[in-house]
Design a protein around this motif. Structure first.
Motif, PDB file in Angstrom:
ATOM      1  N   ALA A 153       8.779  20.780  23.247  1.00  0.00           N
ATOM      2  CA  ALA A 153       9.711  20.328  22.214  1.00  0.00           C
ATOM      3  C   ALA A 153      11.073  21.001  22.396  1.00  0.00           C
ATOM      4  O   ALA A 153      12.125  20.373  22.188  1.00  0.00           O
ATOM      5  CB  ALA A 153       9.144  20.620  20.833  1.00  0.00           C
ATOM      6  N   ASP A 155      18.539  12.922  24.029  1.00  0.00           N
ATOM      7  CA  ASP A 155      18.262  11.808  23.124  1.00  0.00           C
ATOM      8  C   ASP A 155      19.325  10.735  23.290  1.00  0.00           C
ATOM      9  O   ASP A 155      20.517  11.039  23.200  1.00  0.00           O
ATOM     10  CB  ASP A 155      18.271  12.316  21.682  1.00  0.00           C
ATOM     11  N   ASP A 213       8.787  15.751  18.140  1.00  0.00           N
ATOM     12  CA  ASP A 213       8.879  15.095  19.449  1.00  0.00           C
ATOM     13  C   ASP A 213       7.574  15.173  20.219  1.00  0.00           C
ATOM     14  O   ASP A 213       7.241  14.265  20.983  1.00  0.00           O
ATOM     15  CB  ASP A 213       9.990  15.731  20.286  1.00  0.00           C
ATOM     16  N   LEU A 237       4.041  13.141  24.020  1.00  0.00           N
ATOM     17  CA  LEU A 237       5.199  12.786  23.215  1.00  0.00           C
ATOM     18  C   LEU A 237       4.726  11.892  22.080  1.00  0.00           C
ATOM     19  O   LEU A 237       3.796  11.106  22.236  1.00  0.00           O
ATOM     20  CB  LEU A 237       6.259  12.072  24.055  1.00  0.00           C
ATOM     21  N   ARG A 248       9.236   9.806  19.269  1.00  0.00           N
ATOM     22  CA  ARG A 248      10.071  10.270  20.392  1.00  0.00           C
ATOM     23  C   ARG A 248      10.096   9.252  21.512  1.00  0.00           C
ATOM     24  O   ARG A 248      11.145   9.012  22.122  1.00  0.00           O
ATOM     25  CB  ARG A 248       9.559  11.623  20.912  1.00  0.00           C
TER      26      ARG A 248
END
Length: 233
Positions: A123, A130, A162, A179, A183
């Motif tokens: 994470a 992003d 995430d 994930l 995410r």
């Protein structure tokens, strides 16, 4: 492929595995070229399992600027790092060990020994990354994708973390890092690679609208599913 639509799951049907691989390689390189042209980097999430192995092998000779590729993983098994069943091991053997992507740009999920600690560490790796440019995913025979299994937490809510720690995978090993749906959905493009007779029932369930993990994946521009025609008959 068809023009992106944020509400659609687009099915692309290919006569055989080779044709599917051709399309996948082209789609990956097209996405890389666009991302590099527009943002001067390419953030790619890799699927694990055996389905993408030959696709990865074919990428070794791709005409691209490898220095601008940044590699992430959708999930990983918590086993000793020498284990051949690691997704990162497969991707390295098939492709990543043979191209000059800077090692600092290949972001491997820690493989253990505890899924919760590994999830926390990854994470932190994802912080500030992003969205992804392209996410590749597979489909399990039970409808799972990444390590998001039926009956487990998928991290669907927009404020979900995430990464998720998995302690009760129905297939070995029981501990994994994955994930979350939230995410994975933060991707400009998502492509599922679906090949092999064992996926037939999962494909049928998905197309019938059943609530399987794969169906929860829907990126900002929809989802593209590359599938062999034999699985739809």
């Amino acid at each position: 492929m068809n023009a992106p639509d944020p509400t659609q799951c687009r099915w692309h049907v290919y006569a055989d595995k080779a044709a599917l691989q051709d399309a996948a390689v082209s789609a990956i390189l097209d996405s890389a070229a666009l991302s590099i042209r527009e943002r001067d980097r390419f953030n790619l999430v890799l699927a694990g399992g055996e389905t993408p192995r030959e696709i990865y092998q074919r990428l070794r000779s791709a005409p691209t600027d490898w220095s601008l590729w940044h590699i992430y993983f959708s999930d990983e098994r918590c086993v000793p790092p020498t284990e051949a069943e690691l997704n990162s091991h497969m991707a390295g053997e098939a492709w990543l060990d043979h191209v000059p992507i800077p090692r600092t740009q290949i972001h491997i999920i820690p493989s253990g020994p505890r899924a919760d600690k590994a999830a926390e560490e990854y994470a932190q790796t994802l912080r500030g990354v992003d969205p992804f440019d392209l996410t590749l995913l597979g489909l399990g025979k039970d409808g799972h994708t990444a390590s998001l299994f039926p009956g487990n937490e998928w991290g669907v809510a927009p404020d979900s973390p995430d990464t998720l720690a998995v302690f009760n995978s129905p297939v070995r090993p029981p501990q994994r890092v994955t994930l979350s749906v939230a995410r994975l959905n933060r991707s400009r493009q998502i492509i599922f690679l679906v090949s092999g007779e064992s996926k037939r029932r999962a494909v049928a369930r998905w197309r019938a609208g059943e609530h399987i993990p794969a169906r929860a994946i829907m990126g900002e521009n929809g989802v593209d599913v590359l599938v062999e025609s034999s699985l739809l008959s």
